[in-house]
Write an enzyme that holds these catalytic residues in place. Structure first.
Site, mmCIF file in Angstrom:
data_model
loop_
_atom_site.group_PDB
_atom_site.id
_atom_site.type_symbol
_atom_site.label_atom_id
_atom_site.label_comp_id
_atom_site.label_asym_id
_atom_site.label_seq_id
_atom_site.Cartn_x
_atom_site.Cartn_y
_atom_site.Cartn_z
ATOM 1 N N VAL A 65 54.781 72.275 69.249
ATOM 2 C CA VAL A 65 54.882 70.586 69.433
ATOM 3 C C VAL A 65 54.056 70.333 70.682
ATOM 4 C CG1 VAL A 65 56.166 68.585 69.923
ATOM 5 C CG2 VAL A 65 57.154 70.389 68.473
ATOM 6 N N VAL A 89 62.345 72.345 70.932
ATOM 7 C CA VAL A 89 60.776 72.517 71.013
ATOM 8 C C VAL A 89 60.419 70.890 71.295
ATOM 9 C CG1 VAL A 89 58.753 73.167 70.228
ATOM 10 C CG2 VAL A 89 60.750 74.654 69.585
ATOM 11 N N ALA A 110 53.217 70.767 75.720
ATOM 12 C CA ALA A 110 53.526 71.415 74.545
ATOM 13 C C ALA A 110 54.506 72.428 74.649
ATOM 14 C CB ALA A 110 52.166 71.926 73.951
ATOM 15 N N LYS A 111 55.179 72.664 73.579
ATOM 16 C CA LYS A 111 55.982 74.030 73.674
ATOM 17 C C LYS A 111 55.992 74.597 72.338
ATOM 18 C CE LYS A 111 58.723 75.804 76.606
ATOM 19 N NZ LYS A 111 58.779 75.718 78.205
ATOM 20 N N GLY A 112 56.252 75.931 72.282
ATOM 21 C CA GLY A 112 56.428 76.628 70.706
ATOM 22 C C GLY A 112 57.764 77.488 70.734
#
Ligand code: NAD
Length: 422
Positions: A65, A89, A110-112
């Site tokens: 995201v 996320v 962001a993050k995954g």
């Protein structure tokens, strides 16, 4: 703008959104910007086919995201855990936007995550999952687009595989696509300890602000991984008395102080269970949060301090090592108890700050001494602490809302200057 009513406090995305709403309202953020900043820029779901060691074909679900690119490339870790959800996320991605803005580094958020249990996967399986996930995302990643880093369940080796896979796709070595890499592969000195060191710097500053002394200051830490074990070690070396620690298997308590160097070697050197360490009384993993102490550092997972248990917390300073350890409905209870909260988006920002230094060094092709990294980290953390407290005083809000206001204000200013591309 919505309200906090009927919120599911255990949904981290709702908790994150609720704080955003309070801060945005206090700031008087325009309705349009509010909508823009509330939603992520992009959400990518990937289905990752992997041949397992026994020859089976398995498919894992992964997310990335990208919440905001307003102030620079997206930045944020990748989490491998069976509990990963898209909402989690999303929340973590937005926190990265605010965190980068609080410490004023030129990144968005962001993050995954991949839904998998790294403890049950072989190194070869982990490598294949990582490489295919990276390949699927390669067009969205890059030093000027989106720069991942480690988080729960991921480490330097996984970052090295991401860097290699991305580099193979673009046909040249691009170290700056990911941070938290091994030092031998473009990583930064001091990155491994950076989140823990940042927590120490923030705690030192909070103590000074409250007129408290380091010597004998009682600390309890939940989590004994990258963040928890590092901050425990650094605090122990600095003269704090670490009286309680826990990990997923249980807790350990000793009011005279735990020998953290010996415990560190026990857990991370000898690979023995934390709860079996002979230097303390066994407790449960959760119970440790509610023992009396001066500084409480949750450094494990989300949703540990909630409306159901916040009244039991007995600390003077709550310094959040984990992301989202406190739910939105616990905030008021902690406020009423007069607990001085150092919110996650400030307190644990040391990691992303040194990730930023790593990205800068990779792009410069020139690497700094560890003392330079630590000195610059200290400057950033202390300055950010002062700015958050200044906001809290000026706007008469608690430290968490102050940190959100500072961050949202910075992102909104950049957005107004950029304007909206048609
Ligand atoms: P890690 O996987 O290295 O360590 C996690 C630790 O928490 C382990 O000791 C584990 O046993 C423990 N734990 C898990 N569930 C628990 C439970 N229910 N009760 C008690 N202990 C439990 O992860 P990490 O990198 O140390 O990250 C910890 C937290 O800090 C996460 O919220 C992460 O998002 C956040 N964070 C990490 C960094 C970083 O640089 N690694 C930076 C900022 C924030």
């Amino acid at each position: 703008m919505g309200t906090q009513t009927a919120i599911n406090e255990y949904n981290v995305y709702e908790s994150a959104e609720a704080r955003f709403e309070i801060a945005a309202r206090k700031l008087g953020l325009e309705e349009g910007l509010y909508k823009y900043l509330k939603y992520p820029n992009k959400e990518i779901t990937v289905y990752i086919p992997v041949i397992m060691d026994d020859g089976r074909l398995e498919v894992f679900i992964g997310y990335r995201v990208q919440h905001s690119l307003v102030r620079g490339p997206c930045k944020g870790g990748i989490r491998y855990s069976p509990q990963v959800t898209l909402d989690e996320v999303r929340a973590l991605a937005s926190w990265m936007t605010w965190k980068c803005a609080v410490v004023n580094i030129p990144f968005g958020g962001a993050k995954g995550g991949i839904i998998c249990d790294p403890e049950k996967l072989s190194a070869a399986e982990l490598e294949r999952i990582t490489r295919r996930y990276t390949a699927e995302l390669s067009e969205w990643l890059g030093p000027d687009r989106d720069v991942p880093a480690p988080d729960l369940g991921t480490d330097e080796q996984i970052m090295a595989w991401i860097m290699d896979t991305y580099s193979m796709h673009v046909r040249r070595t691009v170290t700056g696509v990911v941070t938290g890499k091994p030092v031998d592969l473009g990583g930064s000195r001091g990155r491994r300890e950076a989140t823990g060191r940042g927590l120490l710097i923030i705690t030192n500053r909070a103590l000074a602000r409250l007129g408290m002394k380091i010597s004998g200051c009682r600390v309890i830490i939940q989590g004994f991984g990258n963040v928890g074990a590092t901050v425990a070690r650094l605090m122990h070396e600095s003269g704090y008395r670490v009286i309680g620690v826990s990990d997923i298997h249980g807790g350990l308590y000793n009011e005279n102080g735990i020998d953290i160097s010996a415990l560190y070697d026990w857990v991370h050197g000898q690979k023995k269970l934390l709860v079996d360490f002979p230097g303390g009384e066994r407790t449960t993993a959760d119970e440790i949060l509610f023992r009396p102490c001066d500084v409480l550092i949750p450094a494990a997972i989300e949703n540990q301090i909630t409306s159901a248990n916040a009244h039991r917390v007995q600390c003077r300073i709550l310094c959040e090592g984990a992301n989202g350890p406190t739910t939105v409905l616990a905030d008021d209870i902690l406020d009423r108890k007069g607990i001085f909260v150092m919110p996650d988006i400030l307190a644990n920002a040391g990691g992303v700050t040194v990730s930023y230094f790593e990205w800068v060094q990779d792009r410069q092709g020139m690497f700094w001494r560890e003392s330079v990294v630590n000195q610059r980290l200290q400057e950033v953390m202390e300055h950010s602490f002062d700015e958050v407290l200044q906001y809290a005083e000026t706007h008469r809000v608690n430290n968490r809302i102050a940190a959100y206001m500072l961050a949202i204000d910075r992102v909104a200013k950049a957005l107004r200057l950029r304007g909206i591309y048609a």
